[in-house]
Design an enzyme around this catalytic site. Structure first.
Site, PDB file in Angstrom:
ATOM      1  N   LYS A  23       0.845  -1.206   0.000  1.00 22.02           N
ATOM      2  CA  LYS A  23       0.000   0.000   0.000  1.00 22.02           C
ATOM      3  C   LYS A  23       0.877   1.252   0.000  1.00 22.02           C
ATOM      4  O   LYS A  23       0.611   2.200  -0.746  1.00 22.02           O
ATOM      5  CB  LYS A  23      -0.934  -0.020   1.223  1.00 22.02           C
ATOM      6  CG  LYS A  23      -2.025  -1.084   1.098  1.00 22.02           C
ATOM      7  CD  LYS A  23      -2.789  -1.342   2.393  1.00 22.02           C
ATOM      8  CE  LYS A  23      -3.735  -2.539   2.223  1.00 22.02           C
ATOM      9  NZ  LYS A  23      -4.460  -2.906   3.445  1.00 22.02           N
ATOM     10  N   GLN A  69      -4.534  -1.893   9.718  1.00 24.25           N
ATOM     11  CA  GLN A  69      -4.386  -3.223   9.123  1.00 24.25           C
ATOM     12  C   GLN A  69      -4.896  -4.307  10.077  1.00 24.25           C
ATOM     13  O   GLN A  69      -4.571  -4.304  11.270  1.00 24.25           O
ATOM     14  CB  GLN A  69      -2.908  -3.470   8.760  1.00 24.25           C
ATOM     15  CG  GLN A  69      -2.674  -4.716   7.929  1.00 24.25           C
ATOM     16  CD  GLN A  69      -3.314  -4.654   6.534  1.00 24.25           C
ATOM     17  OE1 GLN A  69      -3.463  -3.588   5.947  1.00 24.25           O
ATOM     18  NE2 GLN A  69      -3.700  -5.803   6.016  1.00 24.25           N
ATOM     19  N   ASP A  75     -11.093   2.180   4.150  1.00 23.48           N
ATOM     20  CA  ASP A  75     -11.291   0.724   4.088  1.00 23.48           C
ATOM     21  C   ASP A  75     -12.778   0.376   4.045  1.00 23.48           C
ATOM     22  O   ASP A  75     -13.142  -0.768   3.752  1.00 23.48           O
ATOM     23  CB  ASP A  75     -10.682   0.055   5.331  1.00 23.48           C
ATOM     24  CG  ASP A  75      -9.388  -0.683   5.018  1.00 23.48           C
ATOM     25  OD1 ASP A  75      -9.201  -1.096   3.858  1.00 23.48           O
ATOM     26  OD2 ASP A  75      -8.577  -0.852   5.946  1.00 23.48           O
TER      27      ASP A  75
HETATM   28  N1  GUN Z   1      -6.511  -7.365   6.294  1.00 23.81           N
HETATM   29  C1  GUN Z   1      -6.840  -8.126   5.237  1.00 23.81           C
HETATM   30  N2  GUN Z   1      -7.434  -7.367   4.292  1.00 23.81           N
HETATM   31  C2  GUN Z   1      -7.493  -6.106   4.771  1.00 23.81           C
HETATM   32  C3  GUN Z   1      -7.982  -4.884   4.256  1.00 23.81           C
HETATM   33  O1  GUN Z   1      -8.528  -4.787   3.149  1.00 23.81           O
HETATM   34  N3  GUN Z   1      -7.843  -3.808   5.069  1.00 23.81           N
HETATM   35  C4  GUN Z   1      -7.271  -3.888   6.292  1.00 23.81           C
HETATM   36  N4  GUN Z   1      -7.195  -2.772   7.031  1.00 23.81           N
HETATM   37  N5  GUN Z   1      -6.802  -4.998   6.799  1.00 23.81           N
HETATM   38  C5  GUN Z   1      -6.908  -6.113   6.042  1.00 23.81           C
END
Ligand code: GUN
Length: 290
Positions: free
Chosen positions: A52, A96, A119
């Site tokens: 990211k 995350q 998100d």
């Molecule tokens: N863990 C697995 N997929 C995601 C996601 O799309 N966003 C976040 N914040 N954590 C994750």
């Protein structure tokens, strides 16, 4: 069989997003800013967050990575979230997942300002999405929709079977695919760990979304000819032949399922690449909202 190629589609949208970031920068001097919070050092989470941050650099976004020890208390983490909420220079925030067991993820998600919740995990965004109101749609389901749309796949009246009911993918996917819009207007069935006669149901799918997190779960006998398969799985499976010591596997046994499909996503190179693009799209939207 045609691949739903995340490389091609993500490159297309990345170009569009980078051009828009540059235009905003020229017009107002503003640089869209994504903040990522990473607690602990789970290997997969490290990789996701690093990807990211790299995408931010690639597309001209500003990014900040806030790292915390796994021993951080819930209240310390909530304070960190509130500080980002209050910082006008920070447009989007992701925390995350998964978080360590002593931290309640729902409390963390509910503390994020819904206007910065790129998100799309805050109950306000999930509720607004369910009602068809403008909302941040969580990145992976939105990435799946972008693939369907890019390839012009007909969804109206189709039977979409979603495997998995996670809050991150399965649940939003079922809501999105039944909405009265494109892509959508599907008859949706959701299958989970308590579902009986699962192969009988998956064989009825015109569109099968596999989001279980079980490598190779979907086999050829579980799908019908002509099905569209979207494989959301991305698991690390030990593989001594790889430098990293692991290979990335999806929920679908690609080699035997693919010949029966009209369209299928590869893993890697499918949905995973789209997830990042939709996160960037949401962050751009958050920056524009100011
Ligand atoms: N863990 C697995 N997929 C995601 C996601 O799309 N966003 C976040 N914040 N954590 C994750």
């Amino acid at each position: 069989m045609q691949l739903l190629d995340g490389k091609v589609v993500s490159a297309h949208f990345k170009q569009e997003i980078a051009a828009e970031v540059a235009a905003i920068r020229t017009a107002s001097g503003k640089i869209p800013h994504l903040v990522a919070i990473l607690v602990g050092n789970d290997g997969a989470s490290e990789t996701y967050v690093a990807n990211k941050v790299r995408s931010c650099q690639e597309l001209g976004f500003q990014s900040t990575l806030l790292r915390f020890e796994p021993t951080i208390t819930e209240s310390e983490l909530l304070d960190a979230v509130r500080r980002v909420n209050e910082n006008p220079d920070m447009d989007g925030l992701i925390v995350q997942l998964p978080l360590p067991g002593h931290i309640n993820p729902d409390r963390v998600m509910e503390t994020i300002d819904p206007r910065k919740d790129v998100d799309g995990f805050h109950p306000i965004n999930i509720g607004r999405m369910a009602k068809g109101l403008p909302a941040y749609v969580s990145a992976t389901p939105q990435g799946c929709l972008m693939l369907l749309e890019y390839y012009g796949i007909e969804t109206s009246g189709k039977h979409c079977v979603v495997l998995g009911r996670s809050q991150i993918v399965g649940l939003p996917m079922t809501i999105l695919m039944q909405r009265n819009t494109y892509p959508g207007n599907c008859t949706v069935t959701v299958c989970h760990s308590k579902t009986k006669n699962l192969p009988q149901i998956t064989r009825q799918a015109d569109i099968l979304v596999a989001a279980l997190g079980r490598p190779g779960f979907v086999t050829a006998d579980m799908v019908k000819e002509g099905v569209v398969v979207i494989d959301v799985g991305l698991e690390r499976v030990p593989d001594a032949s790889k430098k990293s010591g692991f290979a990335l596997k999806g929920d679908v046994l690609f080699d035997e399922v693919a010949p029966k499909c009209s369209f299928i996503t590869p893993v890697p190179g499918g949905v995973g690449l789209m997830t990042i693009v939709s996160l960037m799209k949401n962050t751009l939207q958050a920056a524009r909202g100011k």
